[in-house]
Enzyme design. Structure first.
Site, PDB file in Angstrom:
ATOM      1  N   THR A  93       0.863  -1.184   0.000  1.00 59.03           N
ATOM      2  CA  THR A  93       0.000   0.000   0.000  1.00 59.03           C
ATOM      3  C   THR A  93       0.896   1.230   0.000  1.00 59.03           C
ATOM      4  OG1 THR A  93      -0.060  -0.169   2.404  1.00 59.03           O
ATOM      5  CG2 THR A  93      -1.947  -1.028   1.225  1.00 59.03           C
ATOM      6  N   GLU A 166      11.358  -5.355  10.565  1.00 57.97           N
ATOM      7  CA  GLU A 166      12.231  -6.128   9.704  1.00 57.97           C
ATOM      8  C   GLU A 166      13.595  -6.313  10.383  1.00 57.97           C
ATOM      9  OE1 GLU A 166      12.115  -4.609   5.659  1.00 57.97           O
ATOM     10  OE2 GLU A 166       9.965  -4.298   5.908  1.00 57.97           O
ATOM     11  N   CYS A 277       7.391   1.720   6.213  1.00 49.96           N
ATOM     12  CA  CYS A 277       6.226   2.093   7.019  1.00 49.96           C
ATOM     13  C   CYS A 277       6.199   3.518   7.561  1.00 49.96           C
ATOM     14  CB  CYS A 277       6.089   1.140   8.193  1.00 49.96           C
ATOM     15  SG  CYS A 277       5.531  -0.486   7.681  1.00 49.96           S
TER      16      CYS A 277
END
Ligand code: UDX
Ligand code: UDX
Ligand code: ADP
EC number: 1.1.1.22
Length: 464
Positions: A93, A166, A277
């Protein structure tokens, strides 16, 4: 309701590791991860586990255990949807690059496509789980599409945002601080929530599984990332003040972090935060605020991004200034390109922006990163559209050996905190550089004392 087959649309940094861990923990549930990208799926199925498309410490072991048993990777999206009772949406997204909300809003075209695929392929009622970070009230859009195109079937939409970071994805998935599940406060909604709670409860303590309404869940994810990013921007803002006053940002961070109301984590000053993000989610939050005319709230959060842009630019300017105000034709070596250590992900990495700045000053950049390949570096630079692809390829070289990369350079800049950088033979690196040799530690991982003793001119973030 007991779920026996689940599928996940999107085999990326979130979908791949998350589903691998669910499959490992629930051997009796068939987990199929699907993606439209054939190359990616082939890489997930590669017998050589070092070729998995996502690098995460420990992921290879989890995949080795579950793959072929109850974990499958495939491009057959329709079949996977059809046979699963629960479908996770874990597609990208990104921030919109065109039209209304360009540069701010999330581009939901892939999510919408997923919803339409689910509507087309479903022959029975389904539970649909939003895993991707989505703007608040996306669930409503997904629901609308399903209700209007879904052959009269019943769909329950849950929001189950992923909080893994991550580089520590497997650890984070195996023992999460919390799992958040948002759903409707109706009898059907509660059944759906419970079905997902039951999956996580196999390995996550019950008191760490939080259930909320859908909107709280969606907004919590954006807020968590905004708060985390804000901490980094706050300490980075302080780093600049430290540099001019003679305070040491690491000492300040330690001193404030011992206050339990503040906490010690996430206070490392750096060249700037990156990753898929933080920036995207804050921009999204800002966009949502503006759309409700909450301009002060929007400005407040936007400042976190501005500070981050400033930090990256400041680092590049520091390099230029230290090299006698010109880097034209000078070789500058970048150690690290990933946005943080222990990942091969480079999305929004500070390295990209620092490189772009230096390239505009005609520097020659040589990059070494233990997990990022040449094509990814070029793709990242091309995405900026600052100069032609040909120019990027002429002025940026990517090497597989750090010592070769550093040879004959005027300066080295550390952009990622990879552990291996700490154990290099810095004496040898120094010998092979042009003098004066300057070292810009954008991650504060090396000792100023040791490096200056070798002979380097040394610059770290937030140090006197
Ligand atoms: C503060 C610091 O906490 C203390 O360490 C320092 O030595 C002096 O300043 P104080 O001002 O006494 O202490 O109270 P504090 O508990 O920090 O609250 C300050 C204000 O923030 C109060 O008005 C409080 O109501 C408000 N507050 C605090 C909130 O609105 N929400 C919160 O979550 C916490
Ligand atoms: C983040 C959130 O942590 C995670 O919960 C969410 O699910 C996704 O976004 P991620 O982007 O993978 O995870 O990594 P994170 O560890 O949060 O680091 C983000 C960036 O901030 C990195 O570039 C990192 O180097 C930087 N950072 C982090 C700092 O500069 N200083 C710090 O103290 C911490
Ligand atoms: P994240 O970090 O959120 O996991 P990634 O970009 O790594 O994001 O992964 C998202 C994945 O979703 C990509 O591999 C992309 O090919 C896949 N994808 C996007 N849209 C669809 C779709 N409609 N059907 C299947 N896969 C999709």
């Amino acid at each position: 309701m007991k779920v026996t087959k689940i599928c996940c649309i999107g085999a990326g940094y979130v979908g791949g590791p998350t589903m691998s861990v669910i499959a490992q923990k629930c051997p009796d549930i068939k987990v199929t991860v699907v993606d439209i990208n054939q190359t990616r799926i082939d890489a997930w199925n590669d017998p050589d586990l070092s070729n998995l498309p996502v690098y995460e410490p420990g992921l290879d072991k989890v995949v080795a255990e579950a793959r072929g048993r109850n974990l499958f990777f495939s491009t057959d999206v329709i079949k996977a949807i059809e046979e699963s009772e629960m479908i996770f949406i874990s597609v990208n997204t990104p921030t919109k690059t065109y039209g209304e909300g360009k540069g701010m809003a999330a581009d939901l075209k892939w999510v919408e496509l997923c919803a339409r695929q689910i509507a087309t392929a479903s022959k029975e009622d389904k539970i649909v789980v939003e895993k991707s970070t989505l703007p608040v009230r996306t669930a409503q859009a997904v629901k609308d599409i399903l209700v209007n195109t879904g052959n009269g079937l019943k769909f329950q939409i849950l929001s189950n945002p992923e909080f893994l970071a991550e580089g520590t994805a497997i650890e984070d998935l195996e023992s999460p601080d919390r799992v958040l599940i948002g759903g409707d406060d109706t009898p059907e909604g509660k059944i759906a929530i419970q079905a997902l709670v039951d999956i996580y409860a196999r390995w996550v303590p019950k008191d760490r599984i939080l259930t909320t309404n859908v909107w709280s869940s969606e907004l919590s994810k954006l807020t968590a990332n905004a708060f985390l990013a804000q901490r980094v921007s706050s300490i980075n803002a302080l780093s600049e003040l430290c540099e001019v006053t003679g305070a040491d940002v690491s000492e300040v961070a330690k001193a404030i972090g011992t206050d339990s109301r503040i906490g010690s984590k996430f206070l490392k000053a750096s060249v700037g935060f990156g990753g898929s993000c933080f920036q995207k989610d804050i921009l999204n939050m800002v966009y949502i605020c503006r759309s409700y005319q909450l301009n002060e709230v929007a400005d407040y959060w936007e400042q976190v991004i501005k500070m981050n842009d400033h930090q990256k630019a400041r680092f590049a300017k520091k390099i230029i200034k230290s090299l006698y105000n010109t880097v034209s034709g000078k070789k500058i070596t970048f150690l690290g390109w990933a946005f943080k250590k222990d990942t091969n992900d480079t999305r929004e990495s500070a390295a990209i922006y620092v490189a772009d700045h230096l390239l505009s000053e005609q520097a020659k950049i040589c990059v070494y990163d233990p997990k990022v390949n040449q094509e990814k570096v070029y793709a990242d630079l091309e995405y900026l559209n600052t100069r032609s692809s040909d120019e990027n390829r002429r002025h940026v070289k990517v090497m597989n050996d750090p010592y070769e990369a550093c040879k004959d350079s005027h300066a080295i800049a550390i952009l990622t905190e990879w552990d291996e950088f700490k154990t290099y033979d810095w004496e040898k690196i120094y010998q092979n550089m042009l003098k004066p040799a300057t070292l810009f530690d954008g991650r504060n991982i090396l000792s100023k004392e040791e490096m200056t003793k070798i002979g380097f001119r040394f610059y770290a973030i937030g140090k006197p």
